[in-house]
Design an enzyme around this catalytic site. Structure first.
Site, mmCIF file in Angstrom:
data_model
loop_
_atom_site.group_PDB
_atom_site.id
_atom_site.type_symbol
_atom_site.label_atom_id
_atom_site.label_comp_id
_atom_site.label_asym_id
_atom_site.label_seq_id
_atom_site.Cartn_x
_atom_site.Cartn_y
_atom_site.Cartn_z
ATOM 1 N N SER A 237 -4.863 5.430 5.545
ATOM 2 C CA SER A 237 -3.862 4.427 5.896
ATOM 3 C C SER A 237 -3.875 4.209 7.398
ATOM 4 O O SER A 237 -4.232 5.100 8.172
ATOM 5 C CB SER A 237 -2.479 4.921 5.472
ATOM 6 O OG SER A 237 -1.461 4.207 6.130
ATOM 7 N N GLU B 92 -6.775 4.834 0.034
ATOM 8 C CA GLU B 92 -6.295 5.464 1.261
ATOM 9 C C GLU B 92 -5.744 6.844 0.937
ATOM 10 O O GLU B 92 -5.240 7.074 -0.156
ATOM 11 C CB GLU B 92 -5.207 4.611 1.905
ATOM 12 C CG GLU B 92 -5.729 3.294 2.429
ATOM 13 C CD GLU B 92 -4.639 2.439 3.062
ATOM 14 O OE1 GLU B 92 -3.456 2.799 2.939
ATOM 15 O OE2 GLU B 92 -4.986 1.421 3.675
ATOM 16 N N CYS C 218 5.498 -2.237 8.013
ATOM 17 C CA CYS C 218 5.990 -0.944 8.497
ATOM 18 C C CYS C 218 5.785 -0.795 10.008
ATOM 19 O O CYS C 218 4.794 -1.230 10.565
ATOM 20 C CB CYS C 218 5.322 0.182 7.739
ATOM 21 S SG CYS C 218 5.590 0.043 5.960
ATOM 22 N N CYS D 277 0.790 -8.076 4.853
ATOM 23 C CA CYS D 277 0.377 -6.678 4.675
ATOM 24 C C CYS D 277 -1.127 -6.467 4.589
ATOM 25 O O CYS D 277 -1.907 -7.396 4.690
ATOM 26 C CB CYS D 277 1.118 -6.081 3.485
ATOM 27 S SG CYS D 277 2.865 -5.796 3.906
ATOM 28 N N ASP D 278 -1.471 -5.216 4.339
ATOM 29 C CA ASP D 278 -2.764 -4.640 4.677
ATOM 30 C C ASP D 278 -3.983 -5.429 4.225
ATOM 31 O O ASP D 278 -4.867 -5.738 5.006
ATOM 32 C CB ASP D 278 -2.855 -3.223 4.110
ATOM 33 C CG ASP D 278 -1.829 -2.285 4.707
ATOM 34 O OD1 ASP D 278 -0.806 -2.774 5.191
ATOM 35 O OD2 ASP D 278 -2.052 -1.073 4.695
ATOM 36 N N LYS D 279 -4.097 -5.726 2.939
ATOM 37 C CA LYS D 279 -5.306 -6.374 2.421
ATOM 38 C C LYS D 279 -5.113 -7.869 2.266
ATOM 39 O O LYS D 279 -6.076 -8.616 2.086
ATOM 40 C CB LYS D 279 -5.704 -5.771 1.063
ATOM 41 C CG LYS D 279 -5.769 -4.268 1.053
ATOM 42 C CD LYS D 279 -6.632 -3.712 2.168
ATOM 43 C CE LYS D 279 -6.539 -2.203 2.264
ATOM 44 N NZ LYS D 279 -5.219 -1.645 2.506
ATOM 45 N N ASP E 255 0.818 -1.209 0.000
ATOM 46 C CA ASP E 255 0.000 0.000 0.000
ATOM 47 C C ASP E 255 0.853 1.262 0.000
ATOM 48 O O ASP E 255 0.470 2.289 -0.580
ATOM 49 C CB ASP E 255 -0.931 0.003 1.214
ATOM 50 C CG ASP E 255 -2.177 -0.835 0.975
ATOM 51 O OD1 ASP E 255 -2.155 -1.694 0.076
ATOM 52 O OD2 ASP E 255 -3.169 -0.628 1.687
#
Length: 591
Positions: A473, A447, A192, A119-121, A78
């Site tokens: 984010s 985001e 991150c 990670c995010d998704k 992202d």
């Protein structure tokens, strides 16, 4: 076992022969076939060191008597996709991954899955796929990135790249330091460093009991994580033999425990979207995002982790990790089984806290409420989300004049080129409105980290608020309200806002209101729909009535026009726009 339908008898000789072509032996067909579903890729720092973890998962599966079979799914970063058209692809990837897992597991007859993610998704996509199938599953999250270092300063991605750009634009940071941040902010593989979406979701996997203890916070390159990976390989075989499937672990108790941990940590606003989607896919039909607010009012925020805090994920790990957090919350948890074989309360009882400031007790919190709030009002009858745990108290009540933009790019230009500073001097407090960035209108619900980071980096966090039907984010902090539902493309009030409209935010009373009277709203919606006469039946409160056939037809035509104007040519994005639900319903694709 599922695999028996595929390779369990002599009548399945062709399939058995094809599996033999991969290197399996006939005796392997009597063992559980375990998919190691990995999102390893060179493209994403959270995933680029997963190959070693794949190996240890394989060792664990084989040691426990299963057959490890590696499956790959895509991943994107992202942070790399942020601020350009690539971010439209991020949320739809969650659905693509869920679909891919559903497809492959059924087609190949796998008995259980180890979900190696970061990670995010990707993490919620894998979880959604597992609960759809209701297959035995265990999640191994690769873990957080180490802090960067410049002299005595500890660096993280958001503060020292996105926000640093805002400081540079104002002349508060020199180019030489900015270039140092470029090579020092992200020194290792991993997600991150702060409590951004990837790490928040990893923590919630532990809270739900679908990951082993310390999976969320241990480093991806550590011996500890390799041992967790190997043990996860062993545990999945045990789960298959005992028929402990994903929905037996991810139930309503597990989701409520995840929300409890989320708000106590002050996690990413994106978890509202992902946990809602997961709950609905798991068959929890009465789930409502109001639950986040109800739980947030009952529990205190007990950590201070970036963004908006002073610590990093490595500090949380050394302070006791999620077991330490669970220990603080043990009297509030709902007991439930976990993949470890222990109940969540047993894990909480054994959890230890080694730093009283990193994980504070409930009677000495960083904030009396949890870190997330759901706001309602004429602008958000279905709700909007704010991370008020990372918000200045001065901004809990805020009123300002709207500056309305139909895309993130327009708003970013307004901020980064300092036009906002001119308006602040002339007009006073400003509320930036970014619309047509929702699940349908984006499409993909981008985001807005570039805009929010610029605002914070320019020191405007107590002068400017931002609202959007898009997302923020997990790295966002400050006066930023996202997930405004219904979105502009679905006839929400945000669609008809104009410059200089007065927007009022009241976090304590959970309100988000535009100062517009009913007649003005009707007149503006008439123009929005392009019709000569506006009937009362076209409205449902302060939004367009989606149950009215004419309104539905007009909105569908507007969506087609919007996608054309935005030059949305990717077919999967067009499909996503047509099928996706409201953010308040998890932005899942529904057929």
């Amino acid at each position: 076992m599922r695999s028996r339908k595929v390779v369990g008898s002599i009548e399945r000789l062709p399939a058995r022969a094809l599996y033999c072509a991969t290197g399996l032996s006939p005796e392997d067909f009597n063992k559980p076939l375990i998919g190691i579903i990995s999102s390893y890729t060179d493209l994403v720092p959270g995933h680029c060191d997963m190959q070693a973890l794949e190996r240890f998962i394989e060792l664990g599966v084989a040691e426990a008597g299963g057959v490890p079979l590696k499956v790959s799914v895509p991943a994107i970063c992202d942070g790399i996709a942020m601020g350009h058209e690539g971010m439209k692809c991020s949320l739809p990837l969650r659905e693509l991954i869920a679909d891919a897992i559903e497809d492959v597991v059924v087609a190949q007859g796998l008995d259980g899955v180890v979900l190696l993610t970061a990670c995010d998704k990707i993490t919620p996509g894998m979880l959604i796929g597992a609960v759809r199938l209701d297959i035995p599953a265990i999640v191994v999250t690769a873990g957080p990135m180490m802090a960067g270092q410049l002299g005595k300063e500890r660096l993280d991605l958001v503060t020292h790249t996105f926000e640093a750009l805002g400081k540079y634009k104002l002349g508060k940071l020199d180019l030489e330091t900015l270039k140092e941040y470029e090579v020092r902010a992200c020194p290792t593989s991993g997600s991150c460093q702060g409590l951004f979406t990837a790490n928040t979701m990893a923590c919630l996997c532990e809270a739900m009991g679908i990951s082993l203890p310390f999976a969320a916070t241990s480093f991806p390159f550590s011996a500890e994580k390799k041992r967790i990976a190997k043990e996860s390989g062993k545990k999945i075989v045990e789960l298959v033999k005992n028929n402990i499937t994903a929905r037996k672990i991810i139930n309503k108790n597990a989701i409520e425990n995840a929300i409890l941990v989320d708000v106590a940590l002050g996690g990413s606003t994106n978890t509202v979207l992902h946990l809602t989607a997961l709950a609905l896919e798991a068959g929890i039909e009465d789930f409502d995002i109001k639950l986040f607010d109800e739980i947030s009012r009952k529990v205190s925020k007990i950590t201070s982790i970036r963004p908006g805090g002073k610590y990093l994920m490595e500090d949380l790990h050394r302070a006791g990790g999620i077991p330490g957090v669970l220990n603080r919350l043990k009297d509030l948890l709902k007991d439930n089984i976990t993949v470890s074989g222990k109940t969540i309360k047993e894990i909480a009882e054994s959890g230890k806290v080694y730093d009283e400031d990193v994980i504070r007790p409930l009677d000495n919190p960083y904030m009396k409420e949890g870190g997330l709030a759901i706001l309602y009002g004429n602008l958000a009858p279905e709700g909007a989300v704010i991370k008020h745990g990372a918000l200045s108290k001065k901004m809990f009540k805020f009123k300002g004049k709207a500056r309305v933009f139909n895309s993130e790019e327009e708003a970013y230009d307004y901020v980064i080129n300092k036009k906002i500073i001119e308006d602040l001097e002339k007009e006073g407090p400003i509320v930036i409105v970014i619309r047509y960035e929702g699940p349908k209108g984006g499409p993909g619900m981008r985001e807005m980290l570039a805009v929010t980071a610029a605002i914070m980096g320019m020191g405007l966090g107590e002068k400017v608020a931002l609202i959007t039907d898009g997302r923020f984010s997990g790295g966002t902090h400050g006066p930023c309200i996202g997930h405004v539902s219904p979105e502009a493309a679905e006839g929400g009030l945000i669609a008809i806002l104009k410059d200089n409209d007065i927007i009022e935010i009241d976090v304590d009373n959970r309100k988000l209101e535009a100062h517009l009277d009913k007649e003005t709203i009707k007149e503006r919606f008439k123009g929005f729909l392009g019709i000569d006469e506006f009937k009362d039946e076209y409205l449902d409160g302060y939004r367009l009535n989606l149950k009215n056939e004419k309104v539905k037809q007009l909105l569908e035509k507007r969506l087609d026009k919007l996608l054309k104007e935005k030059h949305i040519t990717l077919k999967f994005l067009r499909k996503f726009a047509k099928l996706v639900t409201s953010a308040s319903k998890g932005a899942i694709t529904k057929v």
